[in-house]
Design an enzyme around this catalytic site. Structure first.
Site, short mmCIF file in Angstrom:
data_model
loop_
_atom_site.label_atom_id
_atom_site.label_comp_id
_atom_site.label_asym_id
_atom_site.label_seq_id
_atom_site.Cartn_x
_atom_site.Cartn_y
_atom_site.Cartn_z
CG HIS A 206 -1.99 -1.13 1.02
ND1 HIS A 206 -2.97 -1.14 0.05
CD2 HIS A 206 -2.11 -2.32 1.66
CE1 HIS A 206 -3.68 -2.25 0.13
NE2 HIS A 206 -3.17 -2.99 1.09
CB CYS A 249 -4.34 -6.70 5.29
SG CYS A 249 -4.61 -5.88 3.72
#
Lengths: 288, 140, 120
Positions: A206, A249
């Site tokens: 990310h 995640c």
């Protein structure tokens, strides 16, 4: 085998001593500077995606990938979370058995306050999230706590986010309590630390991996990451909370995943939300 | 060629952290290039590219030995869990190892316990690495 | 794990060397295994980040460099093996999981992936 154990211990100690040398600006309690972090992150994305306006990062991956944006704009014409917002409003307004309601637990009757979460609670010495206070409100009034990840708690959170749309995130790290800054630092450290059998940090996908394909998926940017939660995720086929996504995640890194609302996740949310200061709340969102 | 002897010799040879680290580098480089069962020379002596845990599993396949290694693996995994760095599949391996013991397949149990213990040890190493190096990933 | 167990059962290096030459005799099998590992999500899942000119490799990702010109890029096959075993050695921030160091794949699977990609 005794020798082997000694050797292993040797490595641990050797590694531990590195900590003192690693202390550089912004990485310990003396030097950590949330505002500098926030600006540095914005600058990182400015140079990575010069065509994207800062304010657009609240739209996640769609702020940087034109192709998927088109599909998403179409999707947003009949938003998949619409039902959840309505349901959330209904649940929000049903009085508890004792006659009180959610409105009695929150500032401004719970309307238009999403962008102030999470916040540092000095009395309790911990980061408090919106979902946490929704459940605390229930328990305080004699109701059962809701499950953390999906269903009613996500719907109530979605309604509260809906009433807060376009309010600017303004997460505070109070100077008068060093534990607040420590919680922020812990969250920051969590984000950048590699973990799990796959040796992945949040940042791997990310930050450095933003908008680069992992098979057919494009990881979203860390800037504006939390503004649109809870989200209706097509992969789930339903609405879920931020901490549901965190757990997923975390599991994807092949770590034994933490539970929603674990202290580590709340600190992570604190850090990530601070990074989104200056951006607007736009939850609930729709994501692939 | 006795593996046990080679490994014992290796580890006795690591008197300082620096030496230990450079042995670790040499070991990893050789394992990475050749896999397991390769013999390499470090500071004039010969070693094999066998993980500590693989050596521990290369014992007589008895119930007692399997149980002993499983206990060590469980303890190591508890250690990494304490640090917040437990891996996802390790507890499954520990369970499978127990099942293998219950079914009398002690070699399988030893191998599974060895892998679990290795995973836990790597998780601990990963934790310490992250403590010292996480800042390298932060944009400045 | 199957192969791993076999090797661990082996009493000594000699047995491992023998197993090694048995694999070399079955080079096609090894390449087939390497391909399966490359494509399978629960094994290597290399395809999630590396494109490869194999007609069976659909929708590869691009987090990592494409798998091509391997012989030119890695004249020493052992260096390629080491890169796969632990990519974080050369680049500590890499997104690539250390598939050997973290025992994500067995050593035999890594050998097979090396043989498979060395064709491209």
């Amino acid at each position: 085998m005794k020798i082997i154990r000694k050797l292993a211990l040797g490595f641990a100690v050797a590694a531990a001593t590195h900590i003192t040398y690693a202390a550089d600006t912004g990485f310990d309690m003396q030097t950590v500077d949330p505002e500098a972090d926030r600006i540095a992150l914005q600058n990182y994305y400015k140079s990575r995606f010069p065509d994207t306006e800062l304010a657009d990062y609240v739209n996640g991956i769609y702020s940087v990938d034109a192709d998927s944006r088109e599909q998403w704009v179409e999707l947003e014409e009949f938003p998949p979370y619409e039902f959840d917002v309505e349901k959330g409003e209904e649940l929000f307004n049903i009085a508890f058995a004792n006659g009180k309601g959610y409105a009695d637990c929150f500032e401004n009757g719970g309307i238009g306050i999403r962008h102030k979460y999470p916040y540092w609670n000095k009395e309790e010495g911990t980061v408090k999230t919106l979902e946490q206070e929704i459940n605390e409100c229930r328990v305080k009034n004699g109701e059962e706590a809701l499950k953390w990840s999906k269903g009613p708690i996500a719907q109530i959170s979605a309604y509260m986010a809906w009433t807060s749309r376009d309010k600017v995130f303004d997460i505070q790290i109070p100077e008068d309590d060093p534990r607040a800054k420590a919680a922020y630092l812990e969250g920051k450290k969590f984000f950048y630390s590699k973990r799990g059998q796959l040796n992945l940090s949040c940042a791997n996908c990310h930050l450095q991996g933003s908008n680069i394909r992992i098979r057919a998926d494009l990881p979203g940017p860390q800037l504006g990451h939390v503004t649109h939660f809870p989200v209706f995720r097509s992969k789930w086929g339903e609405l879920g909370t931020l901490h549901r996504r965190y757990s997923g995640c975390h599991r994807d890194s092949r770590s034994d995943p933490l539970k929603p609302q674990a202290e580590e996740f709340r600190n992570l949310e604190y850090f990530q939300s601070y990074m989104s200061n200056g951006l607007v709340a736009n939850g609930p969102g729709a994501r692939k | 060629m006795n593996k046990g002897l080679i490994i014992a010799a290796v580890l006795a040879l690591a008197p300082t952290f620096a030496a230990a680290e450079s042995f670790q580098n040499a070991f990893e480089m050789n394992r990475a290039m050749y896999g397991k069962g390769h013999v390499f020379t470090w500071q004039g002596k010969q070693y094999t590219t066998q993980h500590e845990e693989e050596a521990e599993a290369a014992v007589k396949a008895t119930k007692a030995n399997a149980e002993a290694l499983l206990d060590k693996a469980k303890a190591k995994n508890a250690e990494v869990a304490e640090l917040g760095y437990e891996w996802k599949l390790t507890r499954g391996l520990l369970k499978e190892a127990q099942t293998a013991i219950d079914e009398g397949d002690y070699q399988k149990a030893l191998n599974l316990a060895a892998q679990a213990k290795y995973h836990a040890r790597m998780g601990i190493q990963q934790y310490h690495y992250a403590q010292a190096n996480w800042h390298l990933a932060v944009p400045q | 794990m199957r192969k791993l167990s076999t090797s661990l059962c082996a009493a000594g290096l000699l047995a491992m060397v023998t197993a090694g030459s048995a694999i070399a005799d079955n080079h096609d099998d090894q390449i087939a295994l390497g391909k399966a590992v490359y494509l399978d999500k629960s094994r290597g899942n290399c395809i999630s980040c590396h494109t490869i000119a194999d007609p069976d490799a659909n929708l590869a990702g691009n987090q990592g460099p494409p798998t091509l010109s391997m012989k030119t890029r890695f004249p020493d096959k052992r260096k390629l093996r080491a890169q796969i075993w632990d990519a974080s050695k050369n680049n500590p921030l890499t997104i690539m999981p250390p598939v050997g160091k973290h025992w994500i794949l067995s050593e035999e699977e890594i050998d097979a992936v090396v043989e498979y990609i060395y064709q491209f």
